[in-house]
Scaffold this active site. Structure first.
Site, PDB file in Angstrom:
ATOM      1  N   SER A 110      42.100  47.914  53.354  1.00 23.13           N
ATOM      2  CA  SER A 110      43.345  48.183  52.640  1.00 23.13           C
ATOM      3  C   SER A 110      44.329  48.748  53.658  1.00 23.13           C
ATOM      4  O   SER A 110      44.346  48.290  54.804  1.00 23.13           O
ATOM      5  CB  SER A 110      43.052  49.138  51.481  1.00 23.13           C
ATOM      6  OG  SER A 110      44.160  49.279  50.647  1.00 23.13           O
ATOM      7  N   HIS A 130      43.768  44.163  50.781  1.00 22.74           N
ATOM      8  CA  HIS A 130      44.810  44.492  49.805  1.00 22.74           C
ATOM      9  C   HIS A 130      46.152  44.260  50.478  1.00 22.74           C
ATOM     10  O   HIS A 130      46.391  44.755  51.574  1.00 22.74           O
ATOM     11  CB  HIS A 130      44.749  45.973  49.412  1.00 22.74           C
ATOM     12  CG  HIS A 130      43.501  46.339  48.676  1.00 22.74           C
ATOM     13  ND1 HIS A 130      43.087  47.631  48.557  1.00 22.74           N
ATOM     14  CD2 HIS A 130      42.595  45.587  48.021  1.00 22.74           C
ATOM     15  CE1 HIS A 130      41.961  47.666  47.838  1.00 22.74           C
ATOM     16  NE2 HIS A 130      41.642  46.428  47.515  1.00 22.74           N
ATOM     17  N   ASP A 139      38.217  51.384  46.184  1.00 19.72           N
ATOM     18  CA  ASP A 139      37.693  50.024  46.171  1.00 19.72           C
ATOM     19  C   ASP A 139      36.716  49.848  47.336  1.00 19.72           C
ATOM     20  O   ASP A 139      36.915  50.383  48.418  1.00 19.72           O
ATOM     21  CB  ASP A 139      38.868  49.042  46.292  1.00 19.72           C
ATOM     22  CG  ASP A 139      38.515  47.654  45.771  1.00 19.72           C
ATOM     23  OD1 ASP A 139      37.488  47.518  45.085  1.00 19.72           O
ATOM     24  OD2 ASP A 139      39.270  46.718  46.061  1.00 19.72           O
TER      25      ASP A 139
END
Lengths: 269, 194
Positions: free
Chosen positions: B18, B45, B138
C-alpha cells in the site's frame, strides 16, 4: 474449512432443484462468495447451509442475491461513456430505431446512465433498452429506479467526467435519503429475467453492453455468452465489455474490430 | 530443509503493498535476475486513474515481461503481473487469473487479503507471499491463510518501510518466516528455486 467438493455438491443441488446452473462460473470468485455467505449467516456447518438451500425457497433467493455480485454504479469508467456519447450514439442515431441490450444489468445503474445519454442526444424516443438479469430481486430495483442519495455526488462527478453538461440533480428527486430517477428515463426500459447460462437470443440489437459480468464466468461459459451476443447483434452492431474483459480468447474475435482504447467492438461481418 | 527439496518448490510470489510500497518495488525490480522460474503477482492499493501507466512504469524497472492483468490471463513463470485498479484479483485452479468487482474489503479493491487467500487456496505450499509498506490492516489475514496452506510468508522490515504499520501488524499477529528489507527481498527472489 470448506472443500471444493462441498461447493460441487451445493451447486449440484441448486441446479437440480431450482435450475440455476453455476457450474461454469469462475470457481475462485464463487467459492469466496459462498464462504462469505456461510460466515455472514453463521452456519454451524456447511451441511446446514446446504440443507437450508435445498429446503427453503426463500433462502435460495438470498443465496442467489449474495453469491452473484451486484456491485454497479452510474457512469462507471467515465471515459467509456464519453466514447458512447461522442462516437457510438451519433452513429446509432442515423438509424430509424435503436435497440440496446444491457445483459446482466444488476440493479440498473448502467441502464439509467444510458437512458440519460440517449435523452441528451435526443434519441431516447426512438430507442428501446432491454435490461436483463438472472436475479429477479435486482430487477425489482431497476423497476423502481430508486438509488441511495449518498451515491449521487460521485455519480454526478462521473457524469461530468463523461462529458455531461447538465446539473445532474435535475435527473432525480431526493426524498428520505433516496434518489428517485425521473420517470421519463424509465419509459423505454424493458425489464426481464434472462440467464446467460441457459437462455437463448431473443432479439436483434444495435448495441449490447455486458460489463463486468463475464469475469464471473470460466472461459467456456464466456465463449458461450459471447456467441449468444454475436447471434444477437445486427450487422455493424457494437459490443461493450468491462475494462479488463476481452475477446482475445474467443472465436468470435475475428469478426470484430476494437475501437481505440475502450473495450467496445464493432461487428464487421 | 535440504536444498533439493527447495528446488522448484515455489511457483508464484504474490507481493502486496500500500502506501510507500512503490519505492520498495523500484529498488527490488532493477535488481532481479532477467530470467526467473516463478511468476510475480503484484497487488497494490492505488487510486483508480483509468489508465495503465503504472505497469508501463514498472516495466521500465525490469527486463521481465510485465503486464496489467486482463480477466482469465494465464499465469506464466518469469512474468510480472499487476492487479488492475478497482478489481479484486483471484487465482483459479488452472493457473488463470479471475477478476471480481464485489464489495471492497478492508476499504480496498484490490484487497491484499482477497488475493493472498485465493492464491493460498490455489498454490498451497508453492506460494511465497510478501507484505510491503502500508498504513492499514489489509494483508495480515491473507498471510495467515498462506501460512496455513503451507506457503512462506515474508514481511518488509518495518524500519525500512515508509509506512511501517502494515508489515508490523503482520509481524505482531503472525509467525512470519522472514523479515527483509528491499535488498534482501531481491536477493531472496533471485535465489528462489536455486
Amino acid at each position: 474449512m470448506i472443500e471444493d467438493e462441498d461447493i460441487d455438491l451445493l451447486l449440484n443441488d441448486v441446479f437440480e432443484i431450482y435450475g440455476y446452473d453455476f457450474a461454469n462460473y469462475s470457481r475462485a470468485s464463487l467459492k469466496r462468495r459462498i464462504i462469505r455467505l456461510f460466515a455472514l449467516d453463521k452456519f454451524p456447518s456447511f451441511a446446514e447451509l446446504r440443507y437450508r438451500v435445498r429446503t427453503e425457497e426463500d433462502y435460495l433467493k438470498r443465496f442467489i442475491e449474495e453469491i452473484t455480485v451486484n456491485v454497479t454504479e452510474m457512469f462507471r469508467d467515465p471515459s467509456f461513456y464519453k466514447v458512447l456519447r461522442n462516437e457510438i450514439l451519433p452513429n446509432l442515431g442515423t438509424k430509424p430505431f435503436i435497440r440496446i441490450w444491457h445483459a446482466g444489468c444488476s440493479t440498473g445503474e448502467e441502464v439509467f446512465s444510458m437512458a440519460i445519454l440517449l435523452q441528451e442526444a435526443n434519441l431516447l424516443k426512438k430507442s428501446l433498452l432491454y435490461a436483463t438479469d438472472l436475479n429477479p430481486s435486482v430487477l425489482e430495483k431497476v423497476r423502481k429506479g430508486i438509488f441511495p442519495l449518498n451515491q449521487m455526488k460521485q455519480y454526478s462527478e462521473s457524469y461530468i467526467a463523461s462529458g455531461g453538461t447538465k446539473d445532474f440533480s435535475t435527473y432525480y428527486t431526493a426524498n428520505y435519503g433516496q434518489a428517485k430517477l425521473n420517470e421519463d428515463l424509465s419509459e423505454k426500459i424493458i425489464i426481464s429475467t434472462h440467464n446467460l447460462v441457459s437462455d437463448s437470443s431473443f432479439n436483434e440489437f444495435d448495441l449490447i453492453l455486458c460489463r463486468n459480468v463475464l469475469i464471473y464466468f470460466d472461459k467456456d461459459l464466456q465463449e458461450r455468452a459471447l456467441k449468444l451476443f454475436d447471434e444477437s447483434l445486427g450487422p455493424l452492431g457494437y459490443l461493450a465489455l468491462g475494462s479488463k474483459e476481452t475477446l482475445k480468447f474467443s472465436t468470435i474475435q475475428s469478426r470484430y474490430k476494437q475501437l481505440d482504447k475502450e473495450k467496445i467492438w464493432k461487428k464487421t461481418m | 530443509m535440504e536444498e533439493n527439496d527447495v528446488k522448484n518448490k515455489f511457483k508464484a510470489i504474490v507481493i502486496g503493498g500500500s502506501a510507500g510500497s512503490l519505492t520498495v518495488l523500484f529498488e527490488v525490480f532493477p535488481a532481479l535476475n532477467p530470467v526467473l522460474n516463478v511468476a510475480i503477482i503484484l497487488v497494490l492499493h492505488r487510486k483508480y486513474s483509468g489508465d495503465s501507466s503504472l505497469s508501463d512504469l514498472l516495466s521500465t524497472k525490469t527486463s521481465l515481461p510485465t503486464k496489467e492483468i486482463d480477466d482469465k490471463d494465464p499465469i506464466l513463470p518469469g512474468h510480472v503481473y499487476l492487479a488492475p485498479a478497482d478489481y479484486h484479483l483471484l487465482i483459479e485452479k488452472k493457473n488463470i487469473f479471475s477478476l471480481d468487482v464485489s464489495e471492497k474489503v478492508n476499504f480496498s479493491r484490490p484487497s491484499l487479503d482477497v488475493t493472498f487467500e485465493s492464491a493460498a487456496d490455489t498454490f498451497g505450499p508453492s506460494l511465497v507471499a510478501i507484505l510491503l509498506s502500508g498504513s492499514n490492516d489489509d494483508g495480515t489475514a491473507g498471510l495467515k491463510a498462506v501460512k496455513n496452506a503451507g506457503g512462506l510468508i515474508i514481511a518488509q522490515k518495518p524500519e525500512s518501510a515508509q509506512m511501517a504499520y502494515m508489515p508490523q501488524n503482520a509481524i505482531n499477529n503472525l509467525e512470519i518466516d522472514l523479515v527483509l528489507d528491499s535488498k534482501e527481498i531481491s536477493d531472496f527472489i533471485n535465489n528462489l528455486n536455486q
